[in-house]
Design an enzyme around this catalytic site. Structure first.
Site, PDB file in Angstrom:
ATOM      1  CG  ASN A  85     -19.378  71.078  19.692  1.00 27.56           C
ATOM      2  OD1 ASN A  85     -20.131  70.028  20.197  1.00 27.56           O
ATOM      3  ND2 ASN A  85     -18.292  71.053  20.817  1.00 27.56           N
ATOM      4  CG  ASP A  89      -9.546  70.978  23.988  1.00 23.35           C
ATOM      5  OD1 ASP A  89      -9.845  70.986  23.207  1.00 23.35           O
ATOM      6  OD2 ASP A  89      -8.914  71.785  25.110  1.00 23.35           O
ATOM      7  CG  HIS A  96     -13.255  73.990  16.949  1.00 29.85           C
ATOM      8  ND1 HIS A  96     -13.767  75.346  17.120  1.00 29.85           N
ATOM      9  CD2 HIS A  96     -13.672  73.269  18.039  1.00 29.85           C
ATOM     10  CE1 HIS A  96     -14.783  75.349  18.076  1.00 29.85           C
ATOM     11  NE2 HIS A  96     -14.742  74.030  18.105  1.00 29.85           N
ATOM     12  CG  HIS A 139     -11.335  79.688  13.242  1.00 22.85           C
ATOM     13  ND1 HIS A 139     -10.437  80.732  12.855  1.00 22.85           N
ATOM     14  CD2 HIS A 139     -11.130  78.352  12.659  1.00 22.85           C
ATOM     15  CE1 HIS A 139     -10.142  80.028  11.885  1.00 22.85           C
ATOM     16  NE2 HIS A 139      -9.786  79.260  12.018  1.00 22.85           N
TER      17      HIS A 139
HETATM   18  P1  5GP Z   1     -15.852  74.339  21.595  1.00 24.09           P
HETATM   19  O1  5GP Z   1     -16.864  73.834  22.311  1.00 24.09           O
HETATM   20  O2  5GP Z   1     -15.946  76.020  21.154  1.00 24.09           O
HETATM   21  O3  5GP Z   1     -16.269  72.947  20.910  1.00 24.09           O
HETATM   22  O4  5GP Z   1     -14.520  73.391  21.612  1.00 24.09           O
HETATM   23  C1  5GP Z   1     -13.451  74.267  21.987  1.00 24.09           C
HETATM   24  C2  5GP Z   1     -12.489  74.117  22.432  1.00 24.09           C
HETATM   25  O5  5GP Z   1     -11.510  74.636  22.637  1.00 24.09           O
HETATM   26  C3  5GP Z   1     -12.399  73.555  23.658  1.00 24.09           C
HETATM   27  O6  5GP Z   1     -12.242  72.288  24.749  1.00 24.09           O
HETATM   28  C4  5GP Z   1     -10.868  74.701  24.813  1.00 24.09           C
HETATM   29  O7  5GP Z   1     -10.226  73.522  25.440  1.00 24.09           O
HETATM   30  C5  5GP Z   1     -10.340  74.595  23.338  1.00 24.09           C
HETATM   31  N1  5GP Z   1      -9.240  75.896  24.177  1.00 24.09           N
HETATM   32  C6  5GP Z   1     -10.251  77.165  23.955  1.00 24.09           C
HETATM   33  N2  5GP Z   1      -9.174  77.881  23.821  1.00 24.09           N
HETATM   34  C7  5GP Z   1      -8.436  77.180  23.803  1.00 24.09           C
HETATM   35  C8  5GP Z   1      -6.468  78.041  23.377  1.00 24.09           C
HETATM   36  O8  5GP Z   1      -5.803  78.825  23.769  1.00 24.09           O
HETATM   37  N3  5GP Z   1      -5.642  76.872  22.988  1.00 24.09           N
HETATM   38  C9  5GP Z   1      -5.890  75.768  22.963  1.00 24.09           C
HETATM   39  N4  5GP Z   1      -5.199  74.698  22.856  1.00 24.09           N
HETATM   40  N5  5GP Z   1      -7.406  75.265  23.305  1.00 24.09           N
HETATM   41  C10 5GP Z   1      -8.224  76.055  23.731  1.00 24.09           C
HETATM   42 ZN    ZN Z   2     -10.847  82.380  13.689  1.00 17.01          ZN
END
Ligand code: 5GP
Ligand code: ZN
Length: 108
Positions: A82, A28, A95, A93
């Site tokens: 989430n 992350d 994760h 997407h």
């Molecule tokens: P969500 O809030 O959707 O569950 O988590 C998205 C996660 O993606 C966050 O923890 C954020 O730090 C991570 N993230 C967003 N953009 C990027 C990126 O370009 N590269 C990486 N490695 N992580 C990302």
């Molecule tokens: Zn995607």
């Protein structure tokens, strides 16, 4: 195309932990624990609400392999996904966050 699909295509760089034909695990960009890895399927699926059970079944051993590879399978860790607006999902997407490498506090 979503940001994680761009990562899968190699259009955005990432620090890969483990990869196979179906899944990718990478660090992350904004870690919330000593170990914070994102684990994604290579096909675009919006979130857990629409996750096909066969993809989930294949993802389970991949997630377990990631935990072994970074050495937290014995000490323990947390998997979080989430879902949607009220779930705090920012990237649409699916994760799984794998967080660990230290003692984690309660989330609820
Ligand atoms: P969500 O809030 O959707 O569950 O988590 C998205 C996660 O993606 C966050 O923890 C954020 O730090 C991570 N993230 C967003 N953009 C990027 C990126 O370009 N590269 C990486 N490695 N992580 C990302
Ligand atoms: Zn995607």
């Amino acid at each position: 195309m979503c940001i994680f699909c761009k990562i899968i295509k190699g259009e955005i760089p990432n620090k890969t932990i483990l990869e196979d034909e179906g899944f990718l695990a990478f660090e992350d960009i904004n870690p919330q624990a000593k170990i914070h890895i994102l684990i994604i399927p290579k096909i675009h699926i919006e979130n857990f609400d629409v996750m096909p059970s066969d993809v989930m079944a294949n993802m389970t051993p991949f997630i377990q392999k990631v935990a072994s590879k970074v050495g937290i399978n014995g000490s323990g860790y947390r998997i979080i996904t989430n879902i949607g607006r009220e779930g705090g999902q920012e990237v649409n997407h699916i994760h799984f966050h794998m967080v660990g490498g230290e003692q984690l506090g309660p989330i609820l």
